[in-house]
Design a protein around this motif. Structure first.
Motif, PDB file in Angstrom:
ATOM      1  N   PHE A  82       0.830  -1.194   0.000  1.00 26.92           N
ATOM      2  CA  PHE A  82       0.000   0.000   0.000  1.00 26.92           C
ATOM      3  C   PHE A  82       0.871   1.255   0.000  1.00 26.92           C
ATOM      4  O   PHE A  82       1.836   1.363   0.764  1.00 26.92           O
ATOM      5  N   ASP A  83       0.530   2.189  -0.856  1.00 27.79           N
ATOM      6  CA  ASP A  83       1.134   3.519  -0.850  1.00 27.79           C
ATOM      7  C   ASP A  83       0.139   4.428  -0.126  1.00 27.79           C
ATOM      8  O   ASP A  83      -0.844   4.889  -0.714  1.00 27.79           O
ATOM      9  N   PHE A  84       0.356   4.666   1.162  1.00 26.96           N
ATOM     10  CA  PHE A  84      -0.632   5.366   1.969  1.00 26.96           C
ATOM     11  C   PHE A  84      -0.846   6.807   1.522  1.00 26.96           C
ATOM     12  O   PHE A  84      -1.972   7.318   1.558  1.00 26.96           O
ATOM     13  N   THR A  85       0.219   7.451   1.078  1.00 22.83           N
ATOM     14  CA  THR A  85       0.069   8.829   0.592  1.00 22.83           C
ATOM     15  C   THR A  85      -0.820   8.857  -0.646  1.00 22.83           C
ATOM     16  O   THR A  85      -1.716   9.702  -0.772  1.00 22.83           O
ATOM     17  N   ARG A  86      -0.589   7.925  -1.549  1.00 18.99           N
ATOM     18  CA  ARG A  86      -1.402   7.850  -2.772  1.00 18.99           C
ATOM     19  C   ARG A  86      -2.859   7.563  -2.431  1.00 18.99           C
ATOM     20  O   ARG A  86      -3.776   8.166  -3.012  1.00 18.99           O
ATOM     21  N   ALA A 205     -25.897  18.467   4.082  1.00 16.78           N
ATOM     22  CA  ALA A 205     -25.577  17.228   3.362  1.00 16.78           C
ATOM     23  C   ALA A 205     -24.101  17.198   2.973  1.00 16.78           C
ATOM     24  O   ALA A 205     -23.429  16.163   3.122  1.00 16.78           O
ATOM     25  N   GLN A 206     -23.587  18.326   2.485  1.00 20.44           N
ATOM     26  CA  GLN A 206     -22.177  18.381   2.110  1.00 20.44           C
ATOM     27  C   GLN A 206     -21.272  18.231   3.340  1.00 20.44           C
ATOM     28  O   GLN A 206     -20.256  17.523   3.283  1.00 20.44           O
ATOM     29  N   ARG A 207     -21.650  18.884   4.431  1.00 19.53           N
ATOM     30  CA  ARG A 207     -20.840  18.798   5.656  1.00 19.53           C
ATOM     31  C   ARG A 207     -20.802  17.359   6.174  1.00 19.53           C
ATOM     32  O   ARG A 207     -19.736  16.847   6.540  1.00 19.53           O
ATOM     33  N   LEU A 208     -21.964  16.711   6.199  1.00 19.88           N
ATOM     34  CA  LEU A 208     -22.038  15.338   6.685  1.00 19.88           C
ATOM     35  C   LEU A 208     -21.282  14.372   5.777  1.00 19.88           C
ATOM     36  O   LEU A 208     -20.597  13.455   6.248  1.00 19.88           O
ATOM     37  N   LEU A 209     -21.399  14.592   4.468  1.00 19.34           N
ATOM     38  CA  LEU A 209     -20.695  13.728   3.516  1.00 19.34           C
ATOM     39  C   LEU A 209     -19.188  13.876   3.659  1.00 19.34           C
ATOM     40  O   LEU A 209     -18.445  12.887   3.667  1.00 19.34           O
ATOM     41  N   LYS A 210     -18.723  15.113   3.792  1.00 22.81           N
ATOM     42  CA  LYS A 210     -17.280  15.333   3.942  1.00 22.81           C
ATOM     43  C   LYS A 210     -16.757  14.668   5.210  1.00 22.81           C
ATOM     44  O   LYS A 210     -15.702  14.025   5.203  1.00 22.81           O
ATOM     45  N   ALA A 211     -17.491  14.806   6.312  1.00 25.05           N
ATOM     46  CA  ALA A 211     -17.069  14.183   7.571  1.00 25.05           C
ATOM     47  C   ALA A 211     -17.025  12.668   7.430  1.00 25.05           C
ATOM     48  O   ALA A 211     -16.095  12.006   7.918  1.00 25.05           O
ATOM     49  N   HIS A 212     -18.001  12.108   6.741  1.00 27.57           N
ATOM     50  CA  HIS A 212     -18.072  10.657   6.508  1.00 27.57           C
ATOM     51  C   HIS A 212     -16.845  10.177   5.738  1.00 27.57           C
ATOM     52  O   HIS A 212     -16.221   9.177   6.099  1.00 27.57           O
ATOM     53  N   LEU A 213     -16.490  10.894   4.682  1.00 26.43           N
ATOM     54  CA  LEU A 213     -15.344  10.503   3.865  1.00 26.43           C
ATOM     55  C   LEU A 213     -14.020  10.745   4.579  1.00 26.43           C
ATOM     56  O   LEU A 213     -13.057   9.992   4.405  1.00 26.43           O
ATOM     57  N   GLU A 214     -13.958  11.802   5.372  1.00 16.35           N
ATOM     58  CA  GLU A 214     -12.721  12.085   6.109  1.00 16.35           C
ATOM     59  C   GLU A 214     -12.416  10.983   7.122  1.00 16.35           C
ATOM     60  O   GLU A 214     -11.246  10.651   7.354  1.00 16.35           O
ATOM     61  N   VAL A 215     -13.450  10.409   7.722  1.00 17.17           N
ATOM     62  CA  VAL A 215     -13.242   9.299   8.654  1.00 17.17           C
ATOM     63  C   VAL A 215     -12.635   8.111   7.914  1.00 17.17           C
ATOM     64  O   VAL A 215     -11.680   7.483   8.388  1.00 17.17           O
ATOM     65  N   SER A 216     -13.182   7.793   6.743  1.00 16.45           N
ATOM     66  CA  SER A 216     -12.639   6.685   5.952  1.00 16.45           C
ATOM     67  C   SER A 216     -11.210   6.962   5.531  1.00 16.45           C
ATOM     68  O   SER A 216     -10.355   6.070   5.555  1.00 16.45           O
ATOM     69  N   LYS A 217     -10.942   8.192   5.147  1.00 19.20           N
ATOM     70  CA  LYS A 217      -9.582   8.571   4.750  1.00 19.20           C
ATOM     71  C   LYS A 217      -8.614   8.390   5.922  1.00 19.20           C
ATOM     72  O   LYS A 217      -7.505   7.878   5.754  1.00 19.20           O
ATOM     73  N   ALA A 218      -9.034   8.790   7.116  1.00 21.31           N
ATOM     74  CA  ALA A 218      -8.174   8.674   8.289  1.00 21.31           C
ATOM     75  C   ALA A 218      -7.881   7.217   8.627  1.00 21.31           C
ATOM     76  O   ALA A 218      -6.807   6.893   9.150  1.00 21.31           O
ATOM     77  N   GLU A 219      -8.819   6.315   8.297  1.00 19.06           N
ATOM     78  CA  GLU A 219      -8.629   4.899   8.600  1.00 19.06           C
ATOM     79  C   GLU A 219      -7.492   4.284   7.788  1.00 19.06           C
ATOM     80  O   GLU A 219      -6.956   3.239   8.164  1.00 19.06           O
ATOM     81  N   VAL A 220      -7.126   4.929   6.667  1.00 20.53           N
ATOM     82  CA  VAL A 220      -6.052   4.399   5.819  1.00 20.53           C
ATOM     83  C   VAL A 220      -4.789   4.180   6.632  1.00 20.53           C
ATOM     84  O   VAL A 220      -4.098   3.161   6.494  1.00 20.53           O
ATOM     85  N   THR A 222      -4.413   3.447   9.631  1.00 23.68           N
ATOM     86  CA  THR A 222      -4.522   2.462  10.710  1.00 23.68           C
ATOM     87  C   THR A 222      -4.341   1.034  10.212  1.00 23.68           C
ATOM     88  O   THR A 222      -4.353   0.098  11.012  1.00 23.68           O
ATOM     89  N   ILE A 223      -4.210   0.864   8.887  1.00 22.05           N
ATOM     90  CA  ILE A 223      -4.078  -0.484   8.332  1.00 22.05           C
ATOM     91  C   ILE A 223      -2.770  -1.112   8.793  1.00 22.05           C
ATOM     92  O   ILE A 223      -1.700  -0.519   8.676  1.00 22.05           O
ATOM     93  N   THR A 224      -2.851  -2.311   9.333  1.00 18.77           N
ATOM     94  CA  THR A 224      -1.671  -3.024   9.804  1.00 18.77           C
ATOM     95  C   THR A 224      -1.570  -4.376   9.113  1.00 18.77           C
ATOM     96  O   THR A 224      -2.539  -4.869   8.513  1.00 18.77           O
ATOM     97  N   LEU A 225      -0.407  -4.990   9.207  1.00 17.58           N
ATOM     98  CA  LEU A 225      -0.216  -6.320   8.642  1.00 17.58           C
ATOM     99  C   LEU A 225      -1.179  -7.307   9.278  1.00 17.58           C
ATOM    100  O   LEU A 225      -1.743  -8.176   8.608  1.00 17.58           O
ATOM    101  N   HIS A 226      -1.402  -7.159  10.591  1.00 14.15           N
ATOM    102  CA  HIS A 226      -2.324  -8.052  11.276  1.00 14.15           C
ATOM    103  C   HIS A 226      -3.739  -7.914  10.709  1.00 14.15           C
ATOM    104  O   HIS A 226      -4.447  -8.902  10.504  1.00 14.15           O
ATOM    105  N   MET A 227      -4.165  -6.672  10.463  1.00 10.04           N
ATOM    106  CA  MET A 227      -5.499  -6.443   9.907  1.00 10.04           C
ATOM    107  C   MET A 227      -5.636  -7.104   8.535  1.00 10.04           C
ATOM    108  O   MET A 227      -6.650  -7.730   8.227  1.00 10.04           O
TER     109      MET A 227
END
Length: 241
Positions: A82-86, A205-220, A222-227
């Motif tokens: 994974f290229d996390f920056t990309r 709607a835009q504010r909620l959508l952005k927050a939703h996507l930002e959470v997913s982006k932040a999860e990138v 947190t990905i570990t080999l164990h996961m």
């Protein structure tokens, strides 16, 4: 006496076989049967696919151009790490496109967007006991939710670009949905976005959508080999990287 296949028909057959192998390998990547770091040879794939090496090599070079695999020896290949920056940059593209799509939806007459919103509501605005529990099934619905927003915005090129970007982050999305908490949040967050769209609260709607996507982006990050290895289908042996 059987007629000899023409060179053109042989070429078409080879392309068709390469296309089928490409689709299968992509499904293996997105289904986490092939993980970052996994190594394999063209010969191994040819045997598994019951094909010659030529269409296997064609499929692999196509996946290489898309950034999924890389050559490690003369006939050896490896799934790219994974290229996390990309991945974060791809999420940022999704955010820009989806916010614009929601802005456009908010400007359209309610009668034009109601059929789409009603359809999405039947999936996401459901009682907790009717929610799906299978993370992979919910991940597919999640991708469909975001895709339908772009389709409804009415710009075909935006929708095609979004589909391409979504495919590139699909593995990360599916990893995200291996966590039960994320499945619950998907229903809650999509429900809030739909509620704002249904009541013509476009900025909300835009504010909620952005927050939703930002959470997913932040999860990138947190990905570990164990996961990764926990998410691999249990009936498959782990390959060594």
């Amino acid at each position: 006496m059987q007629p000899t296949p023409s060179p053109r028909s042989q070429g078409d057959s080879s392309r068709s076989r390469a296309e089928a192998i490409y689709a299968q390998l992509k499904d293996d990547l997105f289904g986490l049967r092939l993980m970052p770091g996994d190594r394999f040879s063209e010969g191994e794939l040819a045997e598994r696919m019951r094909a010659s090496r030529t269409p296997v090599r064609q499929a692999l070079h196509r996946l290489e151009r898309e950034g999924h695999v890389e050559v490690v020896s003369r006939s050896g290949w490896r799934v790219r790490a994974f290229d996390f920056t990309r991945l974060e940059e791809l999420y940022e593209i999704c955010i820009v496109l989806e916010l614009e799509a929601v802005r456009r939806l908010g400007e359209r007459p309610a009668a034009e967007v109601s059929p789409l919103l009603d359809q999405l509501g039947r999936t996401w605005l459901v009682a907790p006991e009717r929610r799906l529990k299978d993370g992979q099934a919910v991940s597919r619905l999640d991708e469909g939710f975001h895709r339908q927003l772009l389709d409804a915005a009415g710009n075909g090129e935006m929708a095609r670009l979004h589909a391409d970007v979504s495919e590139r982050i699909r593995v990360v999305r599916r990893l995200d949905f291996t966590q039960a908490a994320r499945v619950t949040l998907a229903y809650e967050e999509h429900g809030k976005i739909l509620g704002a769209l249904l009541t013509k609260r476009n900025e909300d709607a835009q504010r909620l959508l952005k927050a939703h996507l930002e959470v997913s982006k932040a999860e990138v990050r947190t990905i570990t080999l164990h996961m990764l290895h926990s998410a691999r289908p249990r009936d498959l042996p782990a390959r060594q990287g």
